[in-house]
Design a protein around this motif. Structure first.
Motif, mmCIF file in Angstrom:
data_model
loop_
_atom_site.group_PDB
_atom_site.id
_atom_site.type_symbol
_atom_site.label_atom_id
_atom_site.label_comp_id
_atom_site.label_asym_id
_atom_site.label_seq_id
_atom_site.Cartn_x
_atom_site.Cartn_y
_atom_site.Cartn_z
ATOM 1 N N THR B 15 86.763 58.924 -3.126
ATOM 2 C CA THR B 15 87.017 58.179 -4.353
ATOM 3 C C THR B 15 88.246 58.817 -4.989
ATOM 4 O O THR B 15 88.531 59.985 -4.752
ATOM 5 C CB THR B 15 85.864 58.318 -5.365
ATOM 6 O OG1 THR B 15 85.594 59.712 -5.518
ATOM 7 C CG2 THR B 15 84.626 57.566 -4.942
ATOM 8 N N THR B 16 88.982 58.035 -5.766
ATOM 9 C CA THR B 16 90.091 58.610 -6.515
ATOM 10 C C THR B 16 89.539 59.182 -7.808
ATOM 11 O O THR B 16 88.968 58.460 -8.621
ATOM 12 C CB THR B 16 91.157 57.549 -6.842
ATOM 13 O OG1 THR B 16 91.558 56.930 -5.620
ATOM 14 C CG2 THR B 16 92.384 58.202 -7.477
ATOM 15 N N THR B 17 89.650 60.490 -7.957
ATOM 16 C CA THR B 17 89.118 61.154 -9.143
ATOM 17 C C THR B 17 90.271 61.684 -9.973
ATOM 18 O O THR B 17 91.381 61.845 -9.480
ATOM 19 C CB THR B 17 88.235 62.347 -8.732
ATOM 20 O OG1 THR B 17 89.063 63.286 -8.059
ATOM 21 C CG2 THR B 17 87.093 61.916 -7.823
ATOM 22 N N LYS B 18 89.987 61.957 -11.236
ATOM 23 C CA LYS B 18 90.978 62.580 -12.122
ATOM 24 C C LYS B 18 91.452 63.907 -11.528
ATOM 25 O O LYS B 18 92.626 64.242 -11.563
ATOM 26 C CB LYS B 18 90.363 62.843 -13.507
ATOM 27 C CG LYS B 18 90.118 61.594 -14.327
ATOM 28 C CD LYS B 18 91.393 61.115 -14.999
ATOM 29 C CE LYS B 18 91.142 59.843 -15.794
ATOM 30 N NZ LYS B 18 92.377 59.119 -16.088
ATOM 31 N N GLY B 19 90.525 64.671 -11.016
ATOM 32 C CA GLY B 19 90.867 65.972 -10.432
ATOM 33 C C GLY B 19 91.843 65.833 -9.286
ATOM 34 O O GLY B 19 92.799 66.601 -9.177
#
Lengths: 104, 104
Positions: B15-19
């Motif tokens: 998933t594309t995460t902020k981190g």
């Protein structure tokens, strides 16, 4: 498997149109039928990057000279691309990582 | 300007995460400070393709060995990437097209 060749195609579109998407798909199907074709990967958001892979340089020259592909290149310059860059590169080393859940 | 080197990094995320996004941006800033760095282009939708450009192979090895980059690679394998492929390629020829309205 190395060395093999990569064509890195980096582009900026004016707008993404139905016509462009259809042509891009047709060209991908056509490339897959070319002798020496190994694979293709594409991603696009602000810019588009398409990397196609080939057995050798002659296969790339043959694909560049393909009549239907020539027509698509001409249409692309006239209608869809603000700019693009094509880089022909010899792939010398590769590394891969996979959690073996979802393959590339 | 040829020959120069390209590192083609093709990846699939869980998933594309902020981190992830923050780390990717930090690594891009860090790469730009490396000796021999020439440029970088990225695009992502289903897959991500990042191509970084370097003066020579030693510059690529130095970047691979950078301590902060090593840590990012480790985190990437543990947390963000389902799979990735890295290809080191020698760019031998280039072609460019521009309508001179919006440059790459």
């Amino acid at each position: 498997m190395t060395p093999y060749y990569a064509v890195i195609f980096t582009s900026i579109l004016y707008t993404t149109t139905k016509g462009y998407e259809k042509m891009a798909q047709q060209m991908e199907e056509l490339a897959k039928k070319q002798s020496g074709f190994l694979g293709i990967s594409s991603a696009r958001n602000d810019i588009g990057i398409t990397v196609s892979y080939w057995n050798n340089e002659q296969a790339i020259l043959d694909w560049k000279a393909n009549v239907d592909h020539q027509l698509a290149q001409k249409l692309g310059r006239e209608k869809w691309y603000a700019s693009y860059k094509i880089e022909i590169a010899r792939v010398e080393r590769t590394y891969e990582f996979s959690k073996k859940i979802k393959a590339l």
